[in-house]
Design a protein around this motif. Sequence first.
Motif, PDB file in Angstrom:
ATOM      1  N   ASN A 181       0.755  -1.196   0.018  1.00 47.46           N
ATOM      2  CA  ASN A 181      -0.172  -0.019   0.032  1.00 47.46           C
ATOM      3  C   ASN A 181       0.973   1.159  -0.073  1.00 47.46           C
ATOM      4  N   TYR A 182       2.201   1.144  -0.333  1.00 49.28           N
ATOM      5  CA  TYR A 182       2.824   2.513  -0.518  1.00 49.28           C
ATOM      6  C   TYR A 182       4.225   2.289  -1.371  1.00 49.28           C
ATOM      7  N   PRO A 183       4.652   3.044  -1.743  1.00 47.95           N
ATOM      8  CA  PRO A 183       5.760   2.923  -2.674  1.00 47.95           C
ATOM      9  C   PRO A 183       6.967   2.214  -2.165  1.00 47.95           C
ATOM     10  N   LYS A 184       7.328   0.976  -2.778  1.00 54.77           N
ATOM     11  CA  LYS A 184       8.657   0.261  -2.277  1.00 54.77           C
ATOM     12  C   LYS A 184       9.514  -0.043  -3.627  1.00 54.77           C
ATOM     13  N   PRO A 185      10.714   0.261  -3.400  1.00 56.59           N
ATOM     14  CA  PRO A 185      11.818   0.100  -4.278  1.00 56.59           C
ATOM     15  C   PRO A 185      11.925  -1.440  -4.579  1.00 56.59           C
ATOM     16  N   ASN A 186      11.880  -1.664  -6.092  1.00 56.81           N
ATOM     17  CA  ASN A 186      12.125  -3.211  -6.448  1.00 56.81           C
ATOM     18  C   ASN A 186      13.858  -3.231  -6.387  1.00 56.81           C
ATOM     19  N   LEU A 187      14.172  -3.756  -5.454  1.00 55.19           N
ATOM     20  CA  LEU A 187      15.595  -4.117  -4.980  1.00 55.19           C
ATOM     21  C   LEU A 187      16.360  -5.022  -6.074  1.00 55.19           C
ATOM     22  N   THR A 188      15.592  -5.958  -6.737  1.00 53.19           N
ATOM     23  CA  THR A 188      16.069  -6.855  -7.738  1.00 53.19           C
ATOM     24  C   THR A 188      16.657  -5.815  -8.976  1.00 53.19           C
ATOM     25  N   LEU A 189      15.676  -5.185  -9.586  1.00 58.27           N
ATOM     26  CA  LEU A 189      16.223  -4.242 -10.611  1.00 58.27           C
ATOM     27  C   LEU A 189      17.265  -3.371 -10.047  1.00 58.27           C
ATOM     28  N   ARG A 190      17.305  -2.810  -9.099  1.00 64.06           N
ATOM     29  CA  ARG A 190      18.166  -1.836  -8.406  1.00 64.06           C
ATOM     30  C   ARG A 190      19.603  -2.462  -8.321  1.00 64.06           C
ATOM     31  N   ALA A 191      19.633  -3.805  -7.899  1.00 63.61           N
ATOM     32  CA  ALA A 191      20.878  -4.344  -8.146  1.00 63.61           C
ATOM     33  C   ALA A 191      21.435  -4.697  -9.438  1.00 63.61           C
ATOM     34  N   THR A 192      20.633  -4.571 -10.571  1.00 65.67           N
ATOM     35  CA  THR A 192      21.037  -4.918 -12.005  1.00 65.67           C
ATOM     36  C   THR A 192      21.330  -3.564 -12.542  1.00 65.67           C
ATOM     37  N   GLY A 193      20.861  -2.198 -12.100  1.00 65.65           N
ATOM     38  CA  GLY A 193      21.243  -0.985 -12.975  1.00 65.65           C
ATOM     39  C   GLY A 193      20.336  -0.123 -12.643  1.00 65.65           C
ATOM     40  N   LYS A 194      20.082   0.790 -13.550  1.00 63.60           N
ATOM     41  CA  LYS A 194      19.358   1.870 -13.479  1.00 63.60           C
ATOM     42  C   LYS A 194      18.322   1.682 -14.471  1.00 63.60           C
ATOM     43  N   VAL A 195      16.849   1.872 -14.156  1.00 60.00           N
ATOM     44  CA  VAL A 195      15.813   1.886 -15.038  1.00 60.00           C
ATOM     45  C   VAL A 195      15.713   3.051 -15.950  1.00 60.00           C
TER      46      VAL A 195
END
Length: 125
Positions: free
Chosen positions: A49-63
């Motif tokens: 119910n709140y904005p949460k970072p996708n840590l898998t993508l963050r570890a891969t690089g920048k979106v």
Amino acid sequence: HLKALDSRGSCKAICGGWHSGVVTETGKLLVWGKNTHGQLGLGDCRTINYPKPNLTLRATGKVRTCDMGANHTLVVMVANRVFSFGAGDSGQLGHDSKQSCYIPREIELLEAKNICQVAAGDQHS
């Protein structure tokens, strides 16, 4: 107004069928909403119910950019890699299967292509 986004510069807001996201100016993807098919890419099916970072993508690089369908999500990374996650029952994830995926998985057929944008429909991409 989402207080969780107050200190983050947002570049793009995305809305799916029952889930939403924001790509920040620093290349992070924050997601929230209904997650019955893993469309948030957080590794489970819990609604957030709140904005949460996708840590898998963050570890891969920048979106670079993102789009959301009814129950799936597509992401293009700055490094030209394309990931998908969520419902796959109509083949919309591009993984040559109809299985759902709860964490971001690279679309192998788009590897080494110069993809700059994606589009997600109800049950297609």
